[in-house]
Structures are given as C-alpha cells and as structure tokens.
Write a protein that holds these residues in place. Structure first.
Motif, short mmCIF file in Angstrom:
data_model
loop_
_atom_site.label_atom_id
_atom_site.label_comp_id
_atom_site.label_asym_id
_atom_site.label_seq_id
_atom_site.Cartn_x
_atom_site.Cartn_y
_atom_site.Cartn_z
N LEU A 64 -5.14 -1.48 -13.48
CA LEU A 64 -6.17 -1.90 -12.52
C LEU A 64 -5.67 -3.05 -11.65
O LEU A 64 -6.02 -3.12 -10.47
N ASP A 65 -4.86 -3.92 -12.22
CA ASP A 65 -4.33 -5.02 -11.42
C ASP A 65 -3.40 -4.51 -10.33
O ASP A 65 -3.42 -5.02 -9.20
N TYR A 66 -2.57 -3.51 -10.64
CA TYR A 66 -1.70 -2.93 -9.61
C TYR A 66 -2.51 -2.30 -8.48
O TYR A 66 -2.13 -2.36 -7.30
N LEU A 67 -3.66 -1.71 -8.84
CA LEU A 67 -4.53 -1.13 -7.82
C LEU A 67 -5.08 -2.21 -6.88
O LEU A 67 -5.21 -1.99 -5.68
N ILE A 68 -5.38 -3.37 -7.45
CA ILE A 68 -5.88 -4.47 -6.63
C ILE A 68 -4.86 -4.86 -5.58
O ILE A 68 -5.21 -5.23 -4.44
N GLU A 94 0.81 -1.22 0.00
CA GLU A 94 0.00 0.00 0.00
C GLU A 94 0.84 1.27 0.00
O GLU A 94 0.36 2.33 -0.41
N ASP A 95 2.08 1.21 0.44
CA ASP A 95 2.91 2.42 0.45
C ASP A 95 3.74 2.57 -0.83
O ASP A 95 4.61 3.45 -0.91
N ASP A 96 3.50 1.73 -1.82
CA ASP A 96 4.21 1.82 -3.10
C ASP A 96 3.43 2.71 -4.07
O ASP A 96 2.21 2.79 -4.03
N HIS A 97 4.18 3.38 -4.95
CA HIS A 97 3.59 4.22 -5.98
C HIS A 97 4.20 3.82 -7.32
O HIS A 97 5.40 3.94 -7.52
N ILE A 98 3.35 3.34 -8.23
CA ILE A 98 3.81 2.90 -9.56
C ILE A 98 3.42 3.93 -10.60
O ILE A 98 2.29 4.42 -10.62
N GLU A 126 -0.54 2.73 -5.04
CA GLU A 126 -0.99 3.94 -5.73
C GLU A 126 -0.44 3.88 -7.15
O GLU A 126 0.73 3.55 -7.35
N VAL A 127 -1.27 4.20 -8.13
CA VAL A 127 -0.86 4.06 -9.53
C VAL A 127 -1.11 5.36 -10.28
O VAL A 127 -2.19 5.94 -10.19
N THR A 128 -0.10 5.79 -11.02
CA THR A 128 -0.24 6.91 -11.95
C THR A 128 -0.04 6.35 -13.36
O THR A 128 1.01 5.80 -13.67
N ALA A 129 -1.07 6.47 -14.19
CA ALA A 129 -1.00 5.97 -15.56
C ALA A 129 -0.77 7.12 -16.53
O ALA A 129 -1.47 8.13 -16.47
#
Length: 222
Positions: free
Chosen positions: A52-56, A37-41, A60-63
C-alpha cells in the motif's frame, strides 16, 4: 527444531498468515527506488503494508505470495481503506478493535472480497482475539512480550514503549537490569531465533545464509 524447520513452516502456510504487519520500513525503499507513476513493482504481499505504501508513491504494484492467507490479509486491508472511514480503519489496525472488524466484515467488507478471501476470513475471524498478536509471528511476539520478558523482570520495556519513555531514562533501566537483558538475549539466541524464523516464514536455507556470528546480547548491549 531445525531438522523439522521447513516441514513445520510449510504446514502453517495456507492455514494462517505468518505476518500480521510488515516489519520493513518502506521509506528506506523509496530512497533507493525513487518510485514514480511509470514504475511497476512486483513484491511479496506479506502483510500488505508496504504494498500500500508503494501505491501511495504512485507506482503500479503487483503483490504475490506463496501463502494465500497473506493475500487475504492484504485484500481485507484494501477493502477497509475503500469502504470504511479512516477513524474506523485506525481503530481496527492501530487500536486493535477486533469487534469493529467483525461487525464491518459482516455488513460492509465481505461482499467486496473474492470467494477464496471470504473463505479464509469466514474461518478465522470468529476466533480472532487480537489483531496485534495474530498470525504466527504475532504469536511469537506475544510469547516474547507477555511471557519471557516479564518472567525475566523486564516488564519496564513494554511500559517504556507505551509511555514513550525518554532515551536516557530507558538506558538507565537497561543498565540496572543488564543481567536480565543478557538472559533474554541468550534465550533469544539459543531458543527463539530458530522459532522466530520458522514462524516468520524464513526457510532453513535462507536462515543458513545469514551465518550470524554476533550474539544477540552484543547487539542489545550496543
């Protein structure tokens, strides 16, 4: 084709999405990243599936993507998840129910999308006939599966996938039609590879980096 590769590819960008679905397996990424949960991709949006899979996984995801149409595809998938029951989401993206997507877009989804995303789907959705074969890479997939493979007498491949043919039975058919398999491999190597990379958004410089020496026929035989 190679001379005009980048010119043709960038002419497509902004007019349609290239990928209608992500081809990479995010489960492999997760083994390496071990997301928490503390990772940001930060990742390319592509078709949005891996985002969406990374969000699961809780990250945190920035596309980001240089093609706004890929962002629009990602956002409509998110809107479907947020506003439609799972059964309808599955019908649209797994069972290719384009009519249901059109209905729900007009009544439920459109109002939740940003203006530039609305503009893209307003222009493209009325003409969408098949989500599975949409986008430029989907067009190439349709050309291969619906035209080239049947012309070479290999329609059993699609049938094998549809009815989950046992591996042993499938390999027997491959051996039986090995000349046709090699013909498709030759066409793919000499003609389709550059076109596939073009329509899949691979710039020529990136294609040159692969320096692939193993013919596709050898790969298929293996």
């Amino acid at each position: 084709l190679l001379v005009c590769h980048d010119l043709i590819m960038f002419a497509l960008v902004g007019k349609t999405y290239l990928y209608n679905m992500s081809w990479e397996d995010p489960a492999i990424d997760q083994r390496v990243f071990n997301l928490k949960e503390d990772d940001h991709i930060i990742t390319i949006a592509s078709a949005g599936d891996n985002v969406l899979d990374y969000l699961i996984e809780g990250a945190e995801v920035t596309a980001v993507d240089f093609n706004i149409c890929q962002i629009a595809l990602t956002e409509i998938k998110i809107a479907c998840i947020e506003h439609l029951p799972f059964e309808e989401f599955f019908r649209i993206f797994a069972q290719n129910d384009v009519e249901l997507l059109r209905e729900r877009y007009a009544t439920v989804l459109r109002s939740s999308l940003r203006k530039e995303v609305q503009d893209m789907w307003d222009a493209q959705l009325p003409y969408l006939k098949s989500f599975m074969y949409s986008g430029s890479s989907g067009f190439l997939a349709k050309l291969l599966v619906k035209v080239i493979i049947p012309l070479c007498g290999l329609s059993f491949i699609e049938d094998a996938v549809r009815r989950r043919m046992p591996k042993e039975e499938f390999l027997e058919l491959v051996n039986k039609y090995h000349l046709q398999v090699k013909a498709v491999a030759w066409i793919s190597d000499k003609v389709l590879l550059a076109a596939m990379c073009l329509f899949a958004g691979v710039p020529k410089r990136q294609l040159d980096l692969t320096n692939r020496k193993t013919p596709l026929g050898d790969v298929l035989t293996h």
